[in-house]
Design a protein around this motif. Structure first.
Motif, mmCIF file in Angstrom:
data_model
loop_
_atom_site.group_PDB
_atom_site.id
_atom_site.type_symbol
_atom_site.label_atom_id
_atom_site.label_comp_id
_atom_site.label_asym_id
_atom_site.label_seq_id
_atom_site.Cartn_x
_atom_site.Cartn_y
_atom_site.Cartn_z
ATOM 1 N N UNK A 445 0.853 -1.183 0.000
ATOM 2 C CA UNK A 445 0.000 0.000 0.000
ATOM 3 C C UNK A 445 0.891 1.236 0.000
ATOM 4 N N UNK A 446 0.919 2.014 -1.081
ATOM 5 C CA UNK A 446 1.852 3.153 -1.145
ATOM 6 C C UNK A 446 1.456 4.327 -0.265
ATOM 7 N N UNK A 447 0.267 4.262 0.356
ATOM 8 C CA UNK A 447 -0.198 5.385 1.168
ATOM 9 C C UNK A 447 0.185 5.248 2.643
ATOM 10 N N UNK A 448 0.786 4.132 3.012
ATOM 11 C CA UNK A 448 1.135 3.919 4.418
ATOM 12 C C UNK A 448 2.416 4.670 4.786
ATOM 13 N N UNK A 473 14.412 0.809 -4.312
ATOM 14 C CA UNK A 473 13.036 1.307 -4.381
ATOM 15 C C UNK A 473 12.461 1.429 -2.973
ATOM 16 N N UNK A 474 11.367 2.171 -2.872
ATOM 17 C CA UNK A 474 10.666 2.342 -1.605
ATOM 18 C C UNK A 474 9.414 1.470 -1.606
ATOM 19 N N UNK A 475 9.099 0.891 -0.445
ATOM 20 C CA UNK A 475 7.895 0.078 -0.301
ATOM 21 C C UNK A 475 7.481 0.090 1.164
ATOM 22 N N UNK A 476 6.275 -0.414 1.427
ATOM 23 C CA UNK A 476 5.724 -0.361 2.788
ATOM 24 C C UNK A 476 5.454 -1.762 3.324
ATOM 25 N N UNK A 477 6.335 -2.709 3.067
ATOM 26 C CA UNK A 477 6.145 -4.063 3.568
ATOM 27 C C UNK A 477 6.087 -4.100 5.095
ATOM 28 N N UNK A 478 6.732 -3.131 5.744
ATOM 29 C CA UNK A 478 6.689 -3.007 7.208
ATOM 30 C C UNK A 478 5.580 -2.078 7.671
ATOM 31 N N UNK A 479 4.624 -1.777 6.790
ATOM 32 C CA UNK A 479 3.559 -0.824 7.082
ATOM 33 C C UNK A 479 4.108 0.583 7.308
ATOM 34 N N UNK A 480 5.275 0.862 6.766
ATOM 35 C CA UNK A 480 5.893 2.180 6.806
ATOM 36 C C UNK A 480 6.819 2.283 5.604
ATOM 37 N N UNK A 481 7.213 3.501 5.257
ATOM 38 C CA UNK A 481 8.081 3.686 4.096
ATOM 39 C C UNK A 481 9.512 3.262 4.434
#
Length: 797
Positions: A445-448, A473-481
Motif C-alpha cells: 500500500x503506497x499510502x502507508x 526502491x521504496x515500499x511499505x512491507x513493514x507498514x511504513x516507508x
C-alpha cells in the motif's frame, strides 16, 4: 491559417533545420549565429504532444516546513527480507543490528555500484527520523556482499535539512553523493571506501530536483561531472546547468539550457557527447538537449541541438497514486556497448497518456541518430489498457552489453487500483522488442507511513551490469516507508525473465503485504517443524483468546532465536513486543478484551536472517471462553510421519480423519504406496485440554483443514517423486483460491507456476528427474489475502 505552433530553427552556419517549441506569433529571435523563425505552420508540422491534463507546478517540490522531530523511535523489529518468486528484496534502512526502525520513514532512493567490485554498493535516500515531521536528512547505507546485508551508519549531517539524493560512481570506484540543501544549493560528497564514510568536498551550485552524471568514457571529458536542475527552486534564475572538470571539487558558473528542461537526467555517449532530458514546467514539452563541447574543459559548454520528444503523454504530479509528488520523472540513458546499438539514446517516463484523465503508462522512445529525432513512443507495461491503473516511477538503465533494463511500480493486480508491485522488463535489441512484464515484489500500500508529507518520494533507480540490474526502491512491507534493494536479471531461457509469466492483469499469485510479507527466501510456513522458521502451535491460528492472558507456543524449527509481536494491525506493536528470545513460548498479559482482530507476528532467525509468519486471532470479548486455544501442545507438535514418505498407513493418531478433503493417495509422487490421508492435519486439532504428547496439534501452521490456508496432502512433504509427472493434492481450508509453484530453489517457479486455481489438486508434468531438491509453494487466498506454505521434495532419479 490555424496556428499549431512549432518553431522552425535555421542554423545559418550549416543550414540544418531543427524543430523547436512553439510561440503563437511571428517573431524573429537572434542568438549568436542561430536565427529562429517562428512560423504558424499547421500544414508543415503536426503538434508534438498534447498538453498534460493539468499544469505542472512552478514552485519547488522540496521545501523546509517542519522542524526536526523531537523524539526518535526506539522500537525495533527484525529487518524485512521479502521474497517474491525468484526475487528477494532486502531492507536497506536498518539499524546496526540489522533491525527495522519502527516509526521512521525513508524514500527517494538513489543507488551507485563500484564498477571495480560490484559487491560494493551504496544507496542514499531521504531520511525522516520520525513520521510526525517531514524534516528530512541525507540517509545512506552500504553493502559489501552484493546487497544481502546493509549497514546504515546514519545521515551525512545531523539535523541538517537535505533532500533529492543522487548517487554515482566514477571508473575508479569512487562514490559521489549530490545532496540538496534547504537553501536550494547543493553539496557534493565523496567516499573513497565504498560508501562507508563520506567527505563534503564542495558546494556544487544546483537547485531543486538536481541530477548529475559522470563521464566514465575514454573521451577528453573523462571524469567530468555534469549537473542540471529544475527552473523552480533555482538560485540562478533560468540558468540550470553546471560542470566540474576536477572530480566535483569546483563547478562552472551556471549556464542556460535550451527548452529549460526540468525533472530529468543526463548521460554521455561513447564519444563523451553530453545528452540531457527533461520537461519544460511551463509548456509540458519534453526535451532532449545535446552538447558536443562540454567535454572540452577549455570552453564554456554550449548546447548545439535541442529536440522535442513525444513520449505519448505528459509528465504529471499531484496524482492520487502519489498526491504530493511526481508520478514519474524523465530518465535518459545512452548505449555505450560498442555493438550495433552503440550511442543509441533512450528516454523513458511514466506519463499520463494523451487525452487520458487518470492513470499512467511507462513509455519509451529511442534515437539512433544522435538525438536528432526519436522513434514513436512504445508502451512498456503490457497489461490491457485500463486508465484506472497506475504504472509509475518508471526508470531505466543500460548495461555495458547494451541490454536495457526497466523497472516501475504497477497497480495492475490491485482491486483498489493503487496497491502496487515492482515490475521488470528488458530489451536486448535496442528497445525494438521487450520481454513480458514480470512482477518482482509483493504488493504494498503506497499510502502507508507518510512522513507528514503525502508521497513516497519522486523516483526509484537502477544500475545495470551485463548480468542484471541493481534496484533501489521504496515500499511499505513493514507498514511504513522503507528502502529496499532487489537484484533483477533476464531469465536464461529467453525471452521472459519471469517467475510468473503472465502479462495479463489477473492476480499473479501475489501474497499481499497484509498476508505476511514472507520476508525471506527460506520456506516460511514449512510443513516440517524440524527445519525452517518456527510455526505457531498454540493458540490455534484463527481462534479466539479466552482471556487477556495468553501463552503462545511454537515449534523450534531450525531457528536460533525468536521474537513475538502483537498488534491491532499487521506489523503494529501496540499490544506487545517480546524482543529477541531463545525460548519456544511466551506468556502475554493485558491483551485487550474487546473482540478486536489481533495480529501476531512470530519471527525466527534462520541462517542469520530474520523471517516471519503472521497469524490472526480474535481477542476475547470478556464473556465466552475460547473454544480452541489448545493449551500447550508441545513446542514441536510435529506430525511425525512428515519426515518419512511412508508413514504407517494406520490413521490411529487422530480421531476419525473424515473431513479431510479427499487427499486420496492417487498417483502420488511418493515411491511408497501409502502417503495416507492421515498425515493431513486432523479436522479437529484434537481439542484435548491436557498437553499429552500424542495429540498431533496440526502438522502445519494452521489449526484445522477446514479453516485457514490449504495444507499439502500428497505427495507427502519430504518424499521422493516417482517420476516426472506428479499430482499435488491439498486440503481446502477456508481459502477461496489457490496457486502452486514448483522450483529448483526456495520461492522459485522455474519448473511450474499455476494461474489462480479453484480446485484442490493439480498435475504437474516435466519435473526434472535428476534427484535434485524440489521446492513447492502452495498459495491460499483467505479473506481476500494471499499467503503460502512451503514444502520440499526430492526429484525422481
Amino acid at each position: 491559417m490555424q496556428c499549431r505552433g512549432r518553431i522552425l530553427c535555421l542554423r545559418l552556419s550549416d543550414r540544418r533545420y531543427e524543430a523547436g517549441c512553439c510561440l503563437p506569433s511571428f517573431t524573429i529571435l537572434k542568438n549568436r549565429s542561430l536565427v529562429c523563425l517562428i512560423v504558424a505552420a499547421a500544414t508543415l508540422f503536426a503538434p508534438i504532444q498534447a498538453a498534460p491534463p493539468k499544469p505542472l507546478p512552478a514552485k519547488p517540490l522540496e521545501n523546509y516546513d517542519n522542524v526536526p522531530a523531537l523524539l526518535r523511535p526506539n522500537q525495533f523489529s527484525p529487518g524485512m527480507v521479502s521474497q517474491f518468486g525468484n526475487f528477494t528484496s532486502y531492507q536497506v534502512n536498518v539499524n546496526s543490528s540489522g533491525q527495522n526502525i519502527v516509526g521512521d520513514a525513508a524514500n527517494e532512493p538513489s543507488i551507485c555500484v563500484d564498477p571495480t567490485n560490484p559487491m560494493k554498493m551504496t544507496i542514499g535516500w531521504r531520511q525522516f527520523d520520525n513520521v510526525s515531521s517531514n524534516f528530512r536528512q541525507a540517509g545512506w547505507a552500504y553493502t559489501t556482499d552484493g546487497g544481502a546485508s546493509w549497514t546504515f551508519p546514519g545521515v551525512l549531517e545531523n539535523n541538517v535539512f537535505r533532500s533529492d539524493p543522487v548517487l554515482n560512481s566514477d571508473s575508479t570506484g569512487r562514490f559521489f553523493y549530490l545532496s540538496l540543501l534547504q537553501s536550494f544549493f547543493d553539496n557534493m560528497w565523496r567516499s573513497l571506501d565504498g560508501g562507508q564514510t563520506w567527505t563534503d568536498i564542495s558546494p556544487a551550485d544546483g537547485g531543486d530536483k538536481e541530477w548529475f552524471t559522470i563521464d566514465n568514457t575514454s573521451s577528453t571529458g573523462h571524469g567530468f561531472q555534469y549537473q542540471s536542475w529544475s527552473t523552480a527552486g533555482d538560485n540562478y534564475g533560468s540558468r540550470q546547468f553546471t560542470r566540474s572538470t576536477d572530480g566535483g571539487v569546483s563547478w562552472l558558473n551556471p549556464i542556460n539550457i535550451p527548452g529549460s528542461p526540468a525533472w530529468g537526467t543526463l548521460d554521455v555517449d561513447s564519444n563523451g557527447n553530453l545528452f540531457l532530458g527533461g520537461v519544460n514546467l511551463n509548456t509540458g514539452q519534453i526535451w532532449c538537449d545535446r552538447s558536443v563541447n562540454a567535454k572540452n574543459g577549455a570552453v564554456t559548454p554550449t548546447f548545439d541541438q535541442s529536440t522535442p520528444v513525444d513520449l505519448g503523454g505528459g509528465i504529471s504530479t499531484g496524482d492520487v497514486i502519489n498526491p504530493a509528488g511526481l508520478t514519474g520523472q524523465v530518465f535518459l540513458a545512452v548505449d555505450r556497448s560498442g555493438t550495433s546499438t552503440n550511442n543509441n539514446i533512450y528516454m523513458l517516463a511514466s506519463v499520463r497518456p494523451t487525452s487520458a484523465n487518470d492513470g499512467a503508462d511507462v513509455m519509451f522512445v529511442r534515437s539512433s541518430n544522435g538525438g536528432l529525432s526519436f522513434s514513436s513512443p512504445v508502451r512498456i507495461n503490457d497489461d490491457p489498457v485500463n486508465r484506472a491503473k497506475w504504472h509509475w516511477f518508471g526508470t531505466l538503465s543500460v548495461a555495458p552489453n547494451g541490454r536495457i533494463d526497466v523497472v516501475w511500480l504497477d497497480s495492475r493486480n490491485a482491486a483498489n487500483n493503487t496497491d502496487s508491485q515492482l515490475f521488470y522488463s528488458y530489451s536486448t535489441d535496442g528497445g525494438n522488442t521487450w520481454s513480458p512484464n514480470v512482477a518482482i515484489s509483493q504488493p504494498f500500500n503506497p499510502f502507508l507511513g507518510y512522513p507528514n508529507q503525502n508521497k513516497i518520494g519522486d523516483y526509484i533507480t537502477i544500475v545495470s551490469d551485463n548480468a542484471g540490474g541493481n534496484v533501489a526502491y521504496s515500499a511499505t512491507f513493514n507498514q511504513e516507508e522503507d528502502i529496499y534493494y532487489v537484484r533483477v536479471a533476464p531469465s536464461t531461457g529467453n525471452p521472459t525473465p519471469t517467475p510468473t509469466p503472465r502479462p495479463s492483469p489477473t492476480p499473479t499469485l501475489t501474497p499481499t503485504p497484509t498476508a505476511s510479507p514472507q520476508p525471506t527466501p527460506t520456506p516460511t510456513s514449512t510443513a516440517s517443524p524440524g527445519s525452517g522458521p518456527a510455526v505457531m502451535v498454540s493458540p490455534v491460528p484463527g481462534s479466539t483468546f479466552g482471556s487477556s492472558t495468553v501463552t503462545f507456543q511454537w515449534t523450534s524449527g531450525s531457528a536460533t532465536a525468536y521474537a513475538l509481536t502483537l498488534g491491532s494491525t499487521q506489523k503494529q506493536l501496540d499490544i506487545y513486543s517480546s524482543g529477541i528470545i531463545h525460548a519456544v513460548s511466551v506468556t502475554v498479559t493485558n491483551i485487550p478484551t474487546d473482540g478486536r482482530t489481533v495480529y501476531a507476528t512470530l519471527y525466527s532467525q534462520v541462517n542469520n536472517s530474520w523471517v516471519n509468519n503472521i497469524y490472526t486471532y480474535r481477542a476475547s470479548n470478556g464473556s465466552a471462553p475460547t473454544p480452541t486455544p489448545t493449551p500447550t501442545p508441545v513446542a514441536s507438535p510435529t506430525p511425525t510421519p512428515r519426515s518419512s514418505p511412508t508413514p504407517t498407513p494406520t490413521p490411529t493418531p487422530t480421531p476419525t480423519p473424515t473431513p479431510t478433503p479427499t487427499p486420496t493417495p492417487t498417483p502420488i509422487g511418493s515411491p511408497t504406496p501409502t502417503p495416507t490421508p492421515t498425515i493431513v492435519p486432523s479436522p479437529t486439532p484434537t481439542p484435548r485440554p491436557s498437553p499429552t504428547p500424542t495429540p498431533t496439534p496440526t502438522p502445519t501452521p494452521t489449526g484445522t483443514p477446514a479453516s485457514g490456508p490449504a495444507v499439502m496432502v500428497s505427495p507427502a512433504p519430504g518424499s521422493t517423486f516417482s517420476g516426472s509427472t506428479v499430482t499435488f493434492q491439498w486440503t481446502a481450508g477456508s481459502a477461496t483460491g489457490y496457486g502452486l509453484t514448483v522450483g529448483s530453489s526456495a520461492g522459485a517457479a522455474d519448473i511450474h507456476a499455476s494461474s489462480v486455481l479453484h480446485t484442490t489438486s493439480q498435475t504437474v508434468t516435466n519435473i526434472p528427474t535428476d534427484g535434485r531438491a524440489i521446492y513447492v509453494r502452495l498459495y491460499s487466498q483467505v479473506n481476500g489475502s494471499w499467503g503460502f506454505n512451503s514444502y520440499t521434495y526430492n526429484a525422481f532419479k
